[in-house]
Design an enzyme around this catalytic site. Structure first.
Site, PDB file in Angstrom:
ATOM      1  N   ASP A 245      24.763 -43.057   0.205  1.00 52.23           N
ATOM      2  CA  ASP A 245      25.939 -42.748   0.723  1.00 52.23           C
ATOM      3  C   ASP A 245      27.577 -41.732   0.112  1.00 52.23           C
ATOM      4  O   ASP A 245      26.582 -41.571  -0.891  1.00 52.23           O
ATOM      5  CB  ASP A 245      26.627 -44.730   0.449  1.00 52.23           C
ATOM      6  CG  ASP A 245      28.245 -44.843   0.540  1.00 52.23           C
ATOM      7  OD1 ASP A 245      28.534 -44.154   2.148  1.00 52.23           O
ATOM      8  OD2 ASP A 245      28.426 -45.295  -0.629  1.00 52.23           O
TER       9      ASP A 245
ATOM     10  N   ASP B  88      31.236 -41.747  -0.530  1.00 49.85           N
ATOM     11  CA  ASP B  88      32.044 -42.986  -1.180  1.00 49.85           C
ATOM     12  C   ASP B  88      31.658 -44.109  -1.717  1.00 49.85           C
ATOM     13  O   ASP B  88      31.386 -44.414  -1.137  1.00 49.85           O
ATOM     14  CB  ASP B  88      33.358 -42.896  -0.312  1.00 49.85           C
ATOM     15  CG  ASP B  88      34.116 -41.883   0.261  1.00 49.85           C
ATOM     16  OD1 ASP B  88      34.018 -41.552   1.381  1.00 49.85           O
ATOM     17  OD2 ASP B  88      34.752 -40.956  -0.465  1.00 49.85           O
TER      18      ASP B  88
END
Ligand code: XBP
Ligand code: MG
Length: 248
Positions: free
Chosen positions: A24, A26
């Site tokens: 991932d 952010d």
């Protein structure tokens, strides 16, 4: 799935060699959300909306993936009918927000999380493929990685699955399924690294075992389905079972 079958499936996924680590972006590769939050507020201010997202409300709003979708949700849920803004305005405000966010990244206000750089290097040294699965835009990923890694993202990550490439963002599995499809990988050959509940649900719906390392805004979220729970990306602090699984 019956208990016995589940046991067999669990053992099977445990022995399959991990070929790809899917990160991932952010909150996982970098703590970006405070910079996003400030950029949203600058855009609201320059449009005289009278909106201000403090950390408390932003923690709740992060359950909605995608900056534009987050503004739409807030507009629908919190602003009175007379003050609701149009989707054209939302589009424009999100573009301004992205400009402000990119300014803060270019000024060095956002850095990789501690241990991430070394973790990526160790994984590449051990011939693991790397990928990204994120609800944000490709431009945001490119800018931050170029400024933090001093390398082209394409030279580090074999595929970068971003919000602009799919119809449904997290917690739908689309972003992770796109990585599997584009890289011709089976879910059991991958490990996902996430920071949030919606990211965990997204990866698990794609049947990918998931490592959670909570970020500033996701501490305290429900991570019951996580396969591993970290408090640091420093390799020496990984649980032995995870280092064995990663063969690092
Ligand atoms: C995080 C998101 C993004 C960012 C804001 O994505 O949901 O929407 O909060 O960026 P992930 P944008 O955790 O999947 O990396 O305004 O560009 O959407
Ligand atoms: Mg995240």
């Amino acid at each position: 799935m019956k208990k016995k079958e589940l046991e067999r499936y669990r053992n099977f996924t445990e022995i399959t060699k991990i070929r790809c680590l899917i990160f991932d972006f952010d909150g996982t590769l970098a703590e970006t959300e405070e910079a996003h939050r400030k950029a949203f507020n600058r855009a609201f201010q320059s449009n005289k909306l009278g909106w201000n997202w403090d950390q408390h409300i932003y923690k709740r709003l992060l359950q909605v993936a995608g900056g534009k979708e987050r503004i739409e949700f807030y507009n629908r849920s919190f602003s009175s009918n007379s003050k609701q803004i149009s989707s054209k305005d939302i589009e424009e405000i999100h573009l301004q927000k992205t400009k402000f966010y990119m300014q803060s990244v270019s000024q060095g206000f956002v850095q990789l999380r501690p241990g991430i750089r070394e973790f990526l290097e160790e994984a590449r040294y051990n011939k693991k493929k790397l990928a990204i699965s994120t609800s944000t835009s490709r431009d945001n990923v490119t800018l931050l990685l170029k400024s933090c890694l001093n390398e082209n993202p394409e030279d580090v990550f074999s595929f970068i699955s971003t919000g602009d490439l799919v119809k449904k963002k997290k917690p739908s599995p689309d972003l992770y399924e796109l990585v599997l499809e584009e890289m011709n990988l089976k879910p059991e050959e991958c490990l996902a690294f996430e920071d949030s509940r919606i990211g965990l649900v997204s990866a698990k719906r794609a049947n990918i075992n998931t490592v959670i390392n909570p970020s500033h805004y996701s501490v305290g979220d429900n991570f019951d389905e996580a396969d591993y729970l970290l408090t640091s990306f420093l390799l020496e602090q990984f649980p032995k079972s995870l280092r064995k699984r990663l063969a690092l």
